[in-house]
Scaffold this active site. Structure first.
Site, PDB file in Angstrom:
ATOM      1  CG  ASP A   1      26.667 -74.013 -72.704  1.00  0.00           C
ATOM      2  OD1 ASP A   1      25.495 -73.845 -72.357  1.00  0.00           O
ATOM      3  OD2 ASP A   1      27.334 -73.191 -73.355  1.00  0.00           O
TER       4      ASP A   1
ATOM      5  NE  ARG B   1      24.219 -69.358 -71.883  1.00  0.00           N
ATOM      6  CZ  ARG B   1      24.681 -70.546 -72.301  1.00  0.00           C
ATOM      7  NH1 ARG B   1      24.327 -71.655 -71.648  1.00  0.00           N
ATOM      8  NH2 ARG B   1      25.492 -70.629 -73.336  1.00  0.00           N
TER       9      ARG B   1
ATOM     10  CD  GLU C   1      21.959 -62.336 -40.071  1.00  0.00           C
ATOM     11  OE1 GLU C   1      22.411 -61.222 -40.413  1.00  0.00           O
ATOM     12  OE2 GLU C   1      22.596 -63.401 -40.159  1.00  0.00           O
TER      13      GLU C   1
ATOM     14  N   PRO D   1      22.557 -70.204 -48.821  1.00  0.00           N
ATOM     15  CG  PRO D   1      24.146 -68.931 -47.714  1.00  0.00           C
ATOM     16  CD  PRO D   1      22.670 -69.001 -48.003  1.00  0.00           C
TER      17      PRO D   1
HETATM   18  C1  4FV Z   1      23.144 -67.270 -51.241  1.00  0.00           C
HETATM   19  C2  4FV Z   1      24.097 -68.164 -51.765  1.00  0.00           C
HETATM   20  C3  4FV Z   1      23.365 -66.324 -50.143  1.00  0.00           C
HETATM   21  C4  4FV Z   1      22.304 -65.437 -47.211  1.00  0.00           C
HETATM   22  C5  4FV Z   1      21.619 -64.494 -46.279  1.00  0.00           C
HETATM   23  C6  4FV Z   1      21.119 -63.854 -48.530  1.00  0.00           C
HETATM   24  C7  4FV Z   1      22.312 -64.769 -48.549  1.00  0.00           C
HETATM   25  C8  4FV Z   1      20.979 -63.424 -47.107  1.00  0.00           C
HETATM   26  N1  4FV Z   1      22.020 -67.440 -51.923  1.00  0.00           N
HETATM   27  N2  4FV Z   1      23.499 -68.851 -52.782  1.00  0.00           N
HETATM   28  N3  4FV Z   1      25.379 -68.343 -51.390  1.00  0.00           N
HETATM   29  N4  4FV Z   1      22.236 -65.719 -49.658  1.00  0.00           N
HETATM   30  O1  4FV Z   1      24.494 -66.118 -49.682  1.00  0.00           O
HETATM   31  O2  4FV Z   1      22.246 -68.391 -52.863  1.00  0.00           O
HETATM   32  O3  4FV Z   1      19.636 -63.345 -46.774  1.00  0.00           O
END
Ligand code: 4FV
Length: 257
Positions: free
Chosen positions: A169, A154, A116, A89
């Site tokens: 697209d 794709r 985490e 995130p």
């Molecule tokens: C995430 C997202 C996501 C956070 C902690 C994996 C998680 C755990 N990855 N975009 N939104 N990852 O939430 O790509 O390790």
């Protein structure tokens, strides 16, 4: 193109890449997806991959080892350099533009976190790019990795039976896609817009662009401001907005009429 995925759940990722267009791209040798499980490179008898987070607090963190050894084995598995992406995130938002750029690379790596996340020192030393698929928290990076594998897979030349479909697209021209209709022409739910049955390809293209512009104005005005409009598009959007306001409806989609 080759995609190497580092994940504690390699089967899940592999299965996602074996269906539909992406599965076919692999069969056609347009795409190769390989997986690497850090647990296979764990060094202690408990095959540990995580430990508690320094400073306290809930949750565990993935340790530098066995990730470092796993990434080294991955890099040495093929001659092409790896552009390593960490999914989290905290990453930049994934867009079609970024997908199109990644799709041109010979090889990318996707590092999937769990718990985490991953020790910051490993990320700082190994990762080329951090990407997020959206402002929400997943239990792991695998679903985000599957999104990238699908979106990039794709776009490999020859993956889509009709390459034109990629050009049309959503977002390929910075706009939302127009409505689509299949048989029957008439249904209790309504009829297919006449213009689409006309065979007049110029009129059909004009209608589709007008609907894309209108939908983008209604649903994602942020995209309109991002991509300036040429004179033809501006005129079509003005026409759509006039017709829309004439209908005196709230700002909701009306293509279905
Ligand atoms: C995430 C997202 C996501 C956070 C902690 C994996 C998680 C755990 N990855 N975009 N939104 N990852 O939430 O790509 O390790």
């Amino acid at each position: 193109m080759r995609i190497d995925v580092v994940s504690l759940f390699p089967d899940f990722v592999r299965q996602c890449a074996e269906v539909g267009v992406v599965g076919r791209a692999q069969q056609r040798k347009l795409l190769q997806v390989e997986t690497w499980n850090p647990r296979d490179h764990a060094i202690d008898r408990h095959r540990s991959v995580d430990s508690s987070s320094y400073g306290g607090g809930p949750g565990m963190v993935m340790m530098i080892e066995p990730l470092r050894t796993t990434l080294q084995a991955m890099r040495e598995a093929a001659p092409e350099p790896v552009h390593l992406v960490y999914l989290s995130p905290q990453g930049a938002r994934l867009t079609q533009g970024r997908v199109e750029a990644l799709a041109k690379l010979p090889r990318i790596g996707l590092l999937c976190g769990r718990y985490e996340g991953v020790d910051e020192r490993l990320l700082a030393h190994e990762v080329d790019e951090e990407l997020s698929i959206g402002d929400y928290v997943l239990s792991g990076g695998e679903l985000a990795a599957a999104v990238i594998i699908d979106a990039v897979g794709r776009l490999q030349d020859g993956a889509l039976n009709d390459a034109a479909s990629a050009e049309q697209d959503s977002f390929s021209n910075g706009l939302l896609d127009c409505p689509h209709y299949a048989k029957p022409v008439q249904d209790a739910l309504g009829s297919v817009p006449e213009v689409l049955l006309s065979g007049d390809h110029a009129a059909i293209a004009r209608w589709r662009l007008k609907q894309s512009l209108g939908r983008t104005w209604l649903r994602r005005p942020d995209l309109l401001s991002r991509h300036g409009l040429d004179a033809v598009s501006r005129a079509l959007l003005d026409e759509f907005r006039r017709e829309h306001s004439l209908r005196g409806q709230p700002r909701q989609d009306d293509a279905a009429e």
